[in-house]
Design an enzyme around this catalytic site. Structure first.
Site, PDB file in Angstrom:
ATOM      1  N   HIS A  35       0.854  -1.183   0.000  1.00  0.00           N
ATOM      2  CA  HIS A  35       0.000   0.000   0.000  1.00  0.00           C
ATOM      3  C   HIS A  35       0.893   1.238   0.000  1.00  0.00           C
ATOM      4  O   HIS A  35       1.475   1.593   1.022  1.00  0.00           O
ATOM      5  CB  HIS A  35      -0.915  -0.001   1.224  1.00  0.00           C
ATOM      6  CG  HIS A  35      -1.845  -1.174   1.257  1.00  0.00           C
ATOM      7  ND1 HIS A  35      -3.136  -1.109   0.790  1.00  0.00           N
ATOM      8  CD2 HIS A  35      -1.659  -2.452   1.676  1.00  0.00           C
ATOM      9  CE1 HIS A  35      -3.719  -2.299   0.938  1.00  0.00           C
ATOM     10  NE2 HIS A  35      -2.840  -3.120   1.468  1.00  0.00           N
ATOM     11  N   HIS A 265      -4.477   4.099  -3.100  1.00  0.00           N
ATOM     12  CA  HIS A 265      -4.483   3.387  -1.823  1.00  0.00           C
ATOM     13  C   HIS A 265      -3.623   2.131  -1.890  1.00  0.00           C
ATOM     14  O   HIS A 265      -3.028   1.725  -0.900  1.00  0.00           O
ATOM     15  CB  HIS A 265      -5.922   3.013  -1.447  1.00  0.00           C
ATOM     16  CG  HIS A 265      -6.048   2.277  -0.155  1.00  0.00           C
ATOM     17  ND1 HIS A 265      -5.823   0.916  -0.031  1.00  0.00           N
ATOM     18  CD2 HIS A 265      -6.366   2.702   1.086  1.00  0.00           C
ATOM     19  CE1 HIS A 265      -6.009   0.553   1.220  1.00  0.00           C
ATOM     20  NE2 HIS A 265      -6.336   1.615   1.921  1.00  0.00           N
ATOM     21  N   GLU A 414     -17.173  -3.752  25.170  1.00  0.00           N
ATOM     22  CA  GLU A 414     -16.388  -4.988  25.240  1.00  0.00           C
ATOM     23  C   GLU A 414     -15.190  -4.964  24.295  1.00  0.00           C
ATOM     24  O   GLU A 414     -14.087  -5.402  24.654  1.00  0.00           O
ATOM     25  CB  GLU A 414     -17.267  -6.206  24.905  1.00  0.00           C
ATOM     26  CG  GLU A 414     -18.379  -6.479  25.890  1.00  0.00           C
ATOM     27  CD  GLU A 414     -19.674  -5.770  25.529  1.00  0.00           C
ATOM     28  OE1 GLU A 414     -20.703  -6.083  26.157  1.00  0.00           O
ATOM     29  OE2 GLU A 414     -19.651  -4.903  24.607  1.00  0.00           O
ATOM     30  N   HIS A 476     -28.042 -14.994  25.633  1.00  0.00           N
ATOM     31  CA  HIS A 476     -26.966 -14.821  26.599  1.00  0.00           C
ATOM     32  C   HIS A 476     -26.244 -16.126  26.931  1.00  0.00           C
ATOM     33  O   HIS A 476     -25.258 -16.107  27.672  1.00  0.00           O
ATOM     34  CB  HIS A 476     -27.514 -14.212  27.894  1.00  0.00           C
ATOM     35  CG  HIS A 476     -27.753 -12.739  27.814  1.00  0.00           C
ATOM     36  ND1 HIS A 476     -28.507 -12.166  26.818  1.00  0.00           N
ATOM     37  CD2 HIS A 476     -27.326 -11.717  28.596  1.00  0.00           C
ATOM     38  CE1 HIS A 476     -28.548 -10.848  26.997  1.00  0.00           C
ATOM     39  NE2 HIS A 476     -27.834 -10.552  28.059  1.00  0.00           N
TER      40      HIS A 476
END
Length: 671
Positions: A35, A265, A414, A476
């Site tokens: 890149h 890019h 999280e 859950h």
């Protein structure tokens, strides 16, 4: 963009930055892969940062009080490799630059922290480096609070692009950093307006400067090709009491035919494109050739921090003996001597006074015992402190106002929690652990994978580990998550059965050097199964004989965690019928797999039928049921074949057949 005007306005700076661009073009062309655009666009920012502001010594790249440089946009890895080579890294040599992206090279396609010093973290999955940087900054603040500004006082510098800022983890990370006022954290946004598919406007219209400002950051926007404007912005950022964003308006693949396009890019490998770009730069040197005066200047930049490092070393010598010993031990990552004795004392007490206890509660008891003797632990939870039981004792809370606390309320983040813990571990001096529900490792998974890839001993405290969590239901209740972590290389998945096994699992986790640990812990109470004290850490063997057959051994039950007591109850039922049954507790399959063949043979000899028992899916179990002297016709598994349901835990175990009666029936059927 008028390249000639840039060259003439700051000719010395231009040549030095052009060295980064030229090395990028040459390395990508040689590899026919890479890149090019980001290093070409951000070379001016990097040159100003490294030469005027970064505190580092190229001859001592592991100096603890160095500034950290994080290339979150890891696809632009040649920017980092070029900087390391130019400033005199002993590991990133010109040969390494020539071998960019080749087998055995330290110059991998994306930066890998374990390949060379100076590569602070592994980046590539976008947004991870930015999120790591929050952990780096937290660790710096925590250590400064303990050892003082004379010993710990450095910045964390980050380069991120549109991709990093579009990824969801960036929002979690930047809001946490803003809330904590991490003033030593500075992010450079490569604002070039281009992604792989085309202009950013195709998919996004976010005002990133406003977004950061709304999250409590100091923000600026500058011309990313004007060295004086960049310098002024960095100075202002260093003076701010807040984390800082500097949005740098740049041109991707600057000076090439692919400038300001999606093609810029990727890899610019066409010889004419490379030649034309170099001509635009006024670069009249061959491939991988850096003029002596430019290389000498960069090497002087690399040596400039030596005096500051030596002054720091002198200050370190003035620390009191005890504090100095603690600093050295924590930076080295060595566990304190008192850890083992604290664990043994807790185990002995647990055997003498056995009690039914959830293993999440057992974990809390372990932390209460080890945190006072392990000052480097740094705990937290993603808004589930009372459920994860991760805050034990008076650790104090780490806040914007109090950096001495060793517990962090991560909020419902999280992913950022896991990524920040990676940053803390990479920074050194702290041992992070953090909790959430086991099922929500799905939200943290990319960072947990990187813990393993980067060889970082992060501890994940994952509670509510099965259908045993009960009424919250299948959303859950994890069933496949144990298998997912066992399938991840360089990861230890612990599923302890009681307080003693939990203590032993924590001892192993806190003494790892290069492996993360996942502790899968129950919500529901489970009876103690270890009835005899052993100074030896049996969990360290991965699996062991918990209860031997009373007569001729006809069956082996292998169980983990909350199902070990189910296996023990099935053993009692079978023994009453004269069927000799051995129970093997297997809290960590990975550690058992690492044992020598003789030990594994003693634990799992041939001949007897085998039944595995775990409230999860079967994936990963067949090695122990069918292999290792087992036979398909003489093996079975009692566990989950579907998602869970909403009901009390005891009802769920009965309805899904994870019971002693089911296990005993499977053994009889095999016999």
């Amino acid at each position: 963009m008028d390249i000639a005007a840039l060259r003439s306005a700051h000719p010395d700076h231009w040549r030095r930055a052009a060295a980064i661009r030229a090395l990028t073009l040459d390395a990508v062309a040689a590899a026919n892969s890479g890149h090019s655009g980001m290093p070409m666009g951000m070379a001016d920012v990097a040159t100003v940062l490294v030469s005027r502001h970064m505190k580092f010594d190229a001859t001592a790249p592991d100096w603890p009080d160095r500034d950290r440089f994080i290339l979150s946009a890891g696809h632009g890895s040649m920017l980092l490799y070029a900087l390391l080579y130019l400033t005199g890294s002993p590991e990133i040599t010109l040969d390494e630059i020539r071998n960019f992206r080749q087998w055995g090279a330290k110059t991998a396609g994306h930066p890998e922290n374990f390949l060379a010093q100076g590569i602070e973290t592994t980046t590539g999955p976008l947004g991870q480096g930015l999120a790591n940087s929050v952990g780096f900054a937290i660790a710096e603040e925590a250590l400064r609070a303990r050892f003082g500004r004379k010993i710990v006082d450095h910045h964390t510098w980050v380069m991120a692009g549109d991709g990093c800022l579009m990824e969801g983890v960036s929002q979690e990370a930047l809001t946490l950093a803003g809330h904590l006022k991490l003033s030593k954290l500075v992010v450079f946004f490569d604002d070039n307006g281009i992604t792989i598919d085309g202009p950013v406007s195709m998919a996004d219209r976010t005002d990133q400067v406003a977004r950061f400002a709304a999250s409590g950051w100091h923000v600026q926007a500058v011309d990313g090709h004007d060295p004086e404007a960049i310098d002024a912005a960095i100075r202002a950022a260093k003076d701010s009491p807040l984390p800082s964003l500097i949005a740098c308006k740049t041109h991707i693949a600057l000076g090439s035919a692919a400038q300001d396009t999606a093609k810029g890019h990727g890899a610019l490998t066409d010889p004419q494109v490379v030649a034309d770009a170099k001509a635009a730069y006024g670069w009249e040197h061959g491939p991988f050739e850096i003029p002596a005066d430019v290389k000498t200047w960069w090497e002087e930049v690399g040596r400039r921090g030596a005096a500051e490092r030596e002054a720091w070393a002198a200050r370190l010598e003035t620390l009191g003996k005890g504090k100095r010993a603690e600093f050295d031990r924590r930076i080295a990552g060595a566990a304190p001597r008192q850890l083992t004795s604290a664990i043994r004392k807790l185990k002995k007490a647990a055997v003498e006074d056995p009690a039914k206890m959830a293993t999440r509660k057992a974990s809390e008891a372990v932390l209460a015992a080890v945190n006072p003797v392990t000052p480097e632990t740094f705990g937290g939870s993603a808004d589930l402190t009372g459920s994860n039981n991760t805050r034990a004792g008076d650790l104090g809370v780490f806040t914007a106002e109090d950096r001495a606390g060793r517990y962090l309320h991560y909020g419902i983040r999280e992913h950022a929690m896991a990524a920040a813990m990676n940053g803390m571990a990479l920074h050194g001096g702290v041992r992070p652990y953090g909790g959430t529900f086991m099922v929500f490792t799905d939200y943290a998974r990319p960072a947990i994978r990187l813990s393993a890839l980067m060889k970082q001993p992060v501890v994940y405290v994952m509670t509510h580990d099965s259908i045993g969590l009960g009424e919250d239901g299948p959303t859950h209740q994890p069933v496949e998550h144990l298998a997912i972590h066992r399938a991840t290389p360089n990861t230890l998945l612990f599923r302890p059965a009681d307080l003693v096994e939990t203590a032993e699992a924590w001892e192993i986790a806190l003494t790892q050097e290069a492996t993360p640990s996942v502790l899968a812990l129950t919500r529901q109470g489970v009876p103690a199964v270890r009835a005899k004290h052993s100074a030896q850490n049996l969990v360290r063997r991965g699996a062991y004989v918990l209860a031997e057959a009373e007569g001729k051994r006809q069956a082996i039950l292998i169980a983990t965690g909350s199902e070990v007591h189910v296996a023990m109850a099935a053993k009692a039922e079978l023994e009453a019928e004269g069927i000799g049954t051995r129970v093997v507790s297997m809290p960590c399959m990975e550690l058992f797999a690492d044992q020598d063949a003789a030990y594994r043979r003693r634990v799992l000899p041939g001949g007897a039928v085998r039944v595995g028992v775990e409230a999860g899916v079967r994936a990963g179990w067949d090695r122990w049921l069918l292999g290792e002297r087992g036979r398909e016709a003489k093996a079975d598994f009692v566990g989950m074949e579907s998602f869970g349901a909403s009901a009390p835990a005891e009802v769920l175990f009965d309805k899904f057949g994870i019971t002693a009666a089911t296990v005993a029936a499977r053994v009889r059927a095999l016999l």
